[in-house]
Motif scaffolding. Structure first.
Motif, PDB file in Angstrom:
ATOM      1  N   ILE A   1       0.815  -1.204   0.000  1.00 15.83           N
ATOM      2  CA  ILE A   1       0.000   0.000   0.000  1.00 15.83           C
ATOM      3  C   ILE A   1       0.857   1.266   0.000  1.00 15.83           C
ATOM      4  CG2 ILE A   1      -1.659   1.340   1.372  1.00 15.83           C
ATOM      5  CD1 ILE A   1      -2.866  -1.345   2.254  1.00 15.83           C
ATOM      6  N   PHE A   2       1.843   1.315   0.889  1.00 11.47           N
ATOM      7  CA  PHE A   2       2.622   2.548   1.057  1.00 11.47           C
ATOM      8  C   PHE A   2       3.947   2.546   0.294  1.00 11.47           C
ATOM      9  CE2 PHE A   2      -0.053   2.359   4.898  1.00 11.47           C
ATOM     10  CZ  PHE A   2      -0.680   3.585   4.770  1.00 11.47           C
ATOM     11  N   LEU A   3       4.443   1.376  -0.091  1.00 14.46           N
ATOM     12  CA  LEU A   3       5.659   1.290  -0.889  1.00 14.46           C
ATOM     13  C   LEU A   3       5.451   0.297  -2.027  1.00 14.46           C
ATOM     14  CD1 LEU A   3       8.335   1.155   1.964  1.00 14.46           C
ATOM     15  CD2 LEU A   3       7.856   3.105   0.460  1.00 14.46           C
TER      16      LEU A   3
ATOM     17  N   TYR B   1       4.520   7.087  -7.004  1.00 18.31           N
ATOM     18  CA  TYR B   1       3.971   6.979  -5.646  1.00 18.31           C
ATOM     19  C   TYR B   1       2.864   8.004  -5.399  1.00 18.31           C
ATOM     20  CZ  TYR B   1       7.512   3.691  -3.978  1.00 18.31           C
ATOM     21  OH  TYR B   1       8.288   2.576  -3.769  1.00 18.31           O
ATOM     22  N   VAL B   2       3.027   9.191  -5.977  1.00 20.19           N
ATOM     23  CA  VAL B   2       2.049  10.251  -5.749  1.00 20.19           C
ATOM     24  C   VAL B   2       0.657   9.864  -6.256  1.00 20.19           C
ATOM     25  CG1 VAL B   2       2.497  11.420  -7.951  1.00 20.19           C
ATOM     26  CG2 VAL B   2       1.691  12.734  -5.987  1.00 20.19           C
ATOM     27  N   VAL B   3       0.602   8.919  -7.177  1.00 15.76           N
ATOM     28  CA  VAL B   3      -0.667   8.436  -7.704  1.00 15.76           C
ATOM     29  C   VAL B   3      -1.087   7.129  -7.034  1.00 15.76           C
ATOM     30  CG1 VAL B   3      -1.893   7.619  -9.761  1.00 15.76           C
ATOM     31  CG2 VAL B   3      -0.296   9.542  -9.937  1.00 15.76           C
ATOM     32  N   MET B   4      -0.136   6.189  -6.954  1.00 20.34           N
ATOM     33  CA  MET B   4      -0.478   4.840  -6.495  1.00 20.34           C
ATOM     34  C   MET B   4      -0.798   4.764  -5.006  1.00 20.34           C
ATOM     35  SD  MET B   4      -0.618   3.016  -9.108  1.00 20.34           S
ATOM     36  CE  MET B   4      -0.867   1.476  -8.230  1.00 20.34           C
ATOM     37  N   VAL B   5      -0.057   5.504  -4.175  1.00 23.26           N
ATOM     38  CA  VAL B   5      -0.295   5.424  -2.729  1.00 23.26           C
ATOM     39  C   VAL B   5      -1.700   5.913  -2.370  1.00 23.26           C
ATOM     40  CG1 VAL B   5       0.414   6.289  -0.473  1.00 23.26           C
ATOM     41  CG2 VAL B   5       2.142   5.520  -2.100  1.00 23.26           C
TER      42      VAL B   5
END
Length: 385
Positions: A285-287, A295-299
């Protein structure tokens, strides 16, 4: 005398199908009786208004199919038995003056705020199954006026902790489940090593189905930790779905079609998921395994996904069960909407057909909620490969 197991199994299935068909015909009979009663009341009211407003072009009031269907699937402070017979349920209100209790029968089973109940110096009315404070204005006779339809939304409401029809059904289903599973557990203990018998023989295939087709494929070797929850949620939903199809006491409540109930079930799955999530689950979830610039989109997407899963569980069960009840009632009401008996054969045929499908839906919705719960929990406890 020893009977062929296949013959016994077929006989049990025939008895089950016959019993369920009787339940469906009873449901449609009751629905027609309720619709006819409401239609007659609406017609009487309309003719009364027409007589009072003669010369003003008043039109006859038409049967409101939406109001009838929504009233049937909503929670209630009374429990309808048959005809004009109702069971009053306890009303428990928390007001500024403290706790007020009385029986809902004091409202005379009226839902149009025409009856004022005075308790402990406070006045209450019921409208659309919600209890409000009555108007504080007295008429010329010193009587306090009931709530007006156009102003009911402006009146304050006390906190309502009443024992409603859904609450009674919830407590009843808990008692039934305790009795069923304690009996089955006792049978396993006393008949250890013997073939199942009676209630045990009916429930064992379903219990094995939940274990072998839901828990093991989604949870792997850790399935035993979550079997109590999965069995509980499966049978709770299934039993209450079936109770909702029974047209007479102790059935008739739309418990699993109440979004508050499905919300609590979804929250239970949500809490089990997040509190049993391992480090690989939280890392995903976080990495996530994507380029860092993503990351700015996926997290945010993964974090939102944590909450959308239980929300989907909640809405799916609520919407499917409620929609089924409304559809059956709407098909029955077509006779009164068109005001013609010629539509009756088609209306009844479709209503019975949809009613039969509801039997299957009762089981399928319990299965879907349980398997998705197992899937979400399994994703949280899955080991890294």
């Amino acid at each position: 005398m020893d009977y062929n197991p296949i013959f016994v199994s077929k006989v049990k299935r025939l008895i089950t199908v016959f019993t369920l068909l009787i339940a469906f015909f009873s449901f449609n009979t009751r629905a027609f009786a309720q619709v006819d009663s409401l239609a007659a009341a609406d017609s009487t009211s309309a003719h009364g208004e027409h007589a009072a407003q003669a010369g003003h072009g008043a039109e006859e009031k038409k049967f409101n199919i939406g109001q009838f269907a929504l009233h049937h699937v909503a929670d209630s402070h009374t429990w309808h038995v048959i005809g004009d017979t109702y069971i009053g349920l306890p009303v428990i209100l928390y007001t500024s003056a403290g706790i007020v209790t009385f029986n809902s029968s004091e409202f005379k089973h009226d839902d149009d705020a025409r009856v004022v109940v005075e308790k402990d110096g406070q006045r209450f009315v019921k409208m659309h199954e919600k209890i409000y404070y009555a108007s504080e204005t007295a008429n010329e006779h010193g009587q306090y006026v009931a709530l007006d339809e156009s102003h009911h939304a402006q009146n304050e409401r006390p906190l309502d902790f009443s024992i409603t029809k859904n609450v009674c059904t919830l407590l009843l289903s808990v008692v039934i489940m305790l009795w069923v599973f304690l009996s089955v557990a006792k049978a396993y203990k006393t008949r250890k090593g013997k073939s199942p018998k009676g209630l045990q023989s009916w429930l064992e295939p379903i219990i094995l189905f939940v274990r072998d087709d839901i828990a093991k494929p989604n949870l792997g070797h850790k399935y035993e930790r979550f079997m109590p929850y999965l069995l509980t949620v499966f049978f709770f939903i299934w039993f209450n779905n079936m109770l909702g199809l029974v047209p007479f006491l102790p059935g008739g409540a739309n418990l699993t079609g109440n979004i508050a109930v499905t919300m609590i079930l979804a929250i239970a799955t949500f809490l089990l998921t997040i509190f049993n999530g391992n480090k690989y689950y939280w890392k995903h979830i976080f990495l996530p395994d994507v380029p860092k610039w993503m990351y700015v989109v996926m997290v945010p997407v993964e974090v939102v996904g944590i909450f959308t899963k239980p929300i989907a569980l909640m809405i799916r069960l609520f919407a499917n069960i409620t929609a089924g009840h409304i559809l059956v009632l709407s098909l029955v009401c077509l006779v009164f909407v068109f005001n013609s008996l010629y539509i009756a054969p088609v209306s009844i045929a479709f209503a019975v057909f949809i009613g039969a499908i509801e039997l299957l839906v009762a089981f399928i919705q319990a299965f879907i909620f349980t398997i998705l719960s197992a899937l979400f929990i399994g994703m949280a406890i899955e080991e890294h490969h």
